[in-house]
Design a protein around this motif. Sequence first.
Motif, PDB file in Angstrom:
ATOM      1  N   ALA A  38       0.691  -1.047  -0.154  1.00 37.43           N
ATOM      2  CA  ALA A  38       0.180  -0.113  -0.068  1.00 37.43           C
ATOM      3  C   ALA A  38       0.789   1.018  -0.070  1.00 37.43           C
ATOM      4  N   ARG A  39       2.084   1.000   0.317  1.00 37.87           N
ATOM      5  CA  ARG A  39       3.050   2.348   0.290  1.00 37.87           C
ATOM      6  C   ARG A  39       3.113   2.852  -1.149  1.00 37.87           C
ATOM      7  N   MET A  40       3.651   4.078  -1.004  1.00 39.15           N
ATOM      8  CA  MET A  40       3.852   4.862  -2.615  1.00 39.15           C
ATOM      9  C   MET A  40       5.023   4.207  -3.396  1.00 39.15           C
ATOM     10  N   SER A  41       4.665   4.362  -4.588  1.00 35.21           N
ATOM     11  CA  SER A  41       5.870   3.893  -5.495  1.00 35.21           C
ATOM     12  C   SER A  41       6.633   4.872  -5.638  1.00 35.21           C
ATOM     13  N   LEU A  42       7.873   4.776  -6.333  1.00 29.37           N
ATOM     14  CA  LEU A  42       9.226   5.897  -6.489  1.00 29.37           C
ATOM     15  C   LEU A  42       8.426   7.191  -6.994  1.00 29.37           C
ATOM     16  N   ASP A  43       7.934   7.276  -8.147  1.00 28.92           N
ATOM     17  CA  ASP A  43       7.241   8.143  -8.731  1.00 28.92           C
ATOM     18  C   ASP A  43       6.237   8.906  -8.050  1.00 28.92           C
ATOM     19  N   GLU A  44       5.182   8.202  -7.417  1.00 27.19           N
ATOM     20  CA  GLU A  44       4.185   8.884  -6.391  1.00 27.19           C
ATOM     21  C   GLU A  44       5.082   9.540  -5.397  1.00 27.19           C
ATOM     22  N   CYS A  45       6.167   8.751  -4.761  1.00 25.77           N
ATOM     23  CA  CYS A  45       6.975   9.563  -3.433  1.00 25.77           C
ATOM     24  C   CYS A  45       7.332  10.898  -3.880  1.00 25.77           C
ATOM     25  N   ILE A  46       8.148  10.902  -5.197  1.00 24.63           N
ATOM     26  CA  ILE A  46       8.705  12.094  -5.748  1.00 24.63           C
ATOM     27  C   ILE A  46       7.701  13.111  -5.781  1.00 24.63           C
ATOM     28  N   ASP A  47       6.679  12.657  -6.511  1.00 23.85           N
ATOM     29  CA  ASP A  47       5.508  13.675  -6.689  1.00 23.85           C
ATOM     30  C   ASP A  47       4.997  14.329  -5.465  1.00 23.85           C
ATOM     31  N   ALA A  48       5.042  13.515  -4.358  1.00 28.70           N
ATOM     32  CA  ALA A  48       4.329  13.929  -3.446  1.00 28.70           C
ATOM     33  C   ALA A  48       5.472  14.766  -2.328  1.00 28.70           C
ATOM     34  N   GLY A  49       6.737  14.909  -2.769  1.00 26.46           N
ATOM     35  CA  GLY A  49       7.569  15.679  -2.131  1.00 26.46           C
ATOM     36  C   GLY A  49       8.283  14.932  -0.983  1.00 26.46           C
ATOM     37  N   GLY A  50       8.278  13.592  -1.185  1.00 25.13           N
ATOM     38  CA  GLY A  50       9.088  12.784  -0.232  1.00 25.13           C
ATOM     39  C   GLY A  50      10.470  12.383  -0.661  1.00 25.13           C
ATOM     40  N   VAL A  51      11.228  11.593   0.004  1.00 24.19           N
ATOM     41  CA  VAL A  51      12.409  10.929  -0.255  1.00 24.19           C
ATOM     42  C   VAL A  51      11.925   9.370  -0.095  1.00 24.19           C
ATOM     43  N   TYR A  52      12.421   8.824  -1.441  1.00 23.57           N
ATOM     44  CA  TYR A  52      12.365   7.363  -1.423  1.00 23.57           C
ATOM     45  C   TYR A  52      13.428   6.659  -0.896  1.00 23.57           C
ATOM     46  N   ASP A  53      13.312   5.800   0.207  1.00 25.11           N
ATOM     47  CA  ASP A  53      14.370   4.720   0.551  1.00 25.11           C
ATOM     48  C   ASP A  53      14.409   3.603   0.034  1.00 25.11           C
ATOM     49  N   PHE A  54      15.298   3.373  -0.861  1.00 26.60           N
ATOM     50  CA  PHE A  54      15.601   2.000  -1.704  1.00 26.60           C
ATOM     51  C   PHE A  54      15.938   1.126  -0.920  1.00 26.60           C
ATOM     52  N   GLY A  55      16.599   1.047   0.152  1.00 23.12           N
ATOM     53  CA  GLY A  55      16.985  -0.146   1.052  1.00 23.12           C
ATOM     54  C   GLY A  55      15.557  -0.755   1.539  1.00 23.12           C
ATOM     55  N   ARG A  56      14.754   0.114   1.877  1.00 26.37           N
ATOM     56  CA  ARG A  56      13.314  -0.243   2.384  1.00 26.37           C
ATOM     57  C   ARG A  56      12.232  -0.470   1.345  1.00 26.37           C
ATOM     58  N   GLN A  57      12.577   0.193   0.513  1.00 31.85           N
ATOM     59  CA  GLN A  57      11.356   0.253  -0.796  1.00 31.85           C
ATOM     60  C   GLN A  57      10.206   0.947  -0.031  1.00 31.85           C
ATOM     61  N   ARG A  58      10.584   2.019   0.494  1.00 33.29           N
ATOM     62  CA  ARG A  58       9.371   2.850   1.004  1.00 33.29           C
ATOM     63  C   ARG A  58       9.746   4.412   0.882  1.00 33.29           C
ATOM     64  N   CYS A  59       8.519   5.150   0.844  1.00 37.68           N
ATOM     65  CA  CYS A  59       8.514   6.594   0.803  1.00 37.68           C
ATOM     66  C   CYS A  59       8.798   7.158   2.189  1.00 37.68           C
ATOM     67  N   ASN A  60       9.532   8.043   2.338  1.00 36.67           N
ATOM     68  CA  ASN A  60       9.678   8.633   3.643  1.00 36.67           C
ATOM     69  C   ASN A  60       9.181   9.961   3.704  1.00 36.67           C
ATOM     70  N   ALA A  61       8.719  10.556   4.578  1.00 33.97           N
ATOM     71  CA  ALA A  61       8.255  12.083   4.834  1.00 33.97           C
ATOM     72  C   ALA A  61       7.485  12.636   3.799  1.00 33.97           C
ATOM     73  N   ALA A  62       6.463  11.635   3.171  1.00 35.43           N
ATOM     74  CA  ALA A  62       5.638  12.215   1.968  1.00 35.43           C
ATOM     75  C   ALA A  62       4.061  12.228   2.590  1.00 35.43           C
ATOM     76  N   THR A  63       3.319  13.268   2.197  1.00 35.95           N
ATOM     77  CA  THR A  63       2.169  13.148   2.577  1.00 35.95           C
ATOM     78  C   THR A  63       1.205  12.231   1.734  1.00 35.95           C
ATOM     79  N   THR A  64       0.463  11.673   2.206  1.00 39.44           N
ATOM     80  CA  THR A  64      -0.560  10.818   1.431  1.00 39.44           C
ATOM     81  C   THR A  64      -1.655  11.662   0.891  1.00 39.44           C
ATOM     82  N   GLY A  65      -1.940  12.828   1.153  1.00 38.30           N
ATOM     83  CA  GLY A  65      -3.114  13.513   0.536  1.00 38.30           C
ATOM     84  C   GLY A  65      -3.189  14.893   0.667  1.00 38.30           C
ATOM     85  N   PRO A  66      -4.176  15.642  -0.087  1.00 38.15           N
ATOM     86  CA  PRO A  66      -3.726  17.162  -0.209  1.00 38.15           C
ATOM     87  C   PRO A  66      -3.571  17.581   1.242  1.00 38.15           C
ATOM     88  N   ARG A  67      -2.721  18.866   1.007  1.00 43.06           N
ATOM     89  CA  ARG A  67      -2.509  19.671   2.211  1.00 43.06           C
ATOM     90  C   ARG A  67      -3.288  20.809   2.438  1.00 43.06           C
TER      91      ARG A  67
END
Length: 97
Positions: free
Chosen positions: A68-97
């Motif tokens: 359910a976590r975001m993909s790389l492109d969705e993470c970058i678009d949301a302003g987050g940093v993608y962690d390749f080791g864990r294959q997860r998005c860090n510090a990204a918002t999942t909805g509108p601010r």
Amino acid sequence: MSLLVTFLVDRLGVSRLAGASIGWAVIALVGWGAGFGVYEFIKHKGADEIRAKIEKGNQDAIHKGTDARMSLDECIDAGGVYDFGRQRCNAATTGPR
């Protein structure tokens, strides 16, 4: 039972009453041991089945959460940093601010 009592009386040199008592005690001990062994087997088998069921549920929940976590492109678009080791998005918002 008669053969067991005769054997005990001959080997131990005790009376027939004592031989019969020892024989019945041995039979009771063997029966108790068999019953206890069956009880322990059933108890541990049931515990293993329940443990396996819980572990499967936990693994399914982990996989669903990871999927359910975001993909790389969705993470970058949301302003987050993608962690390749864990294959997860860090510090990204999942909805509108």
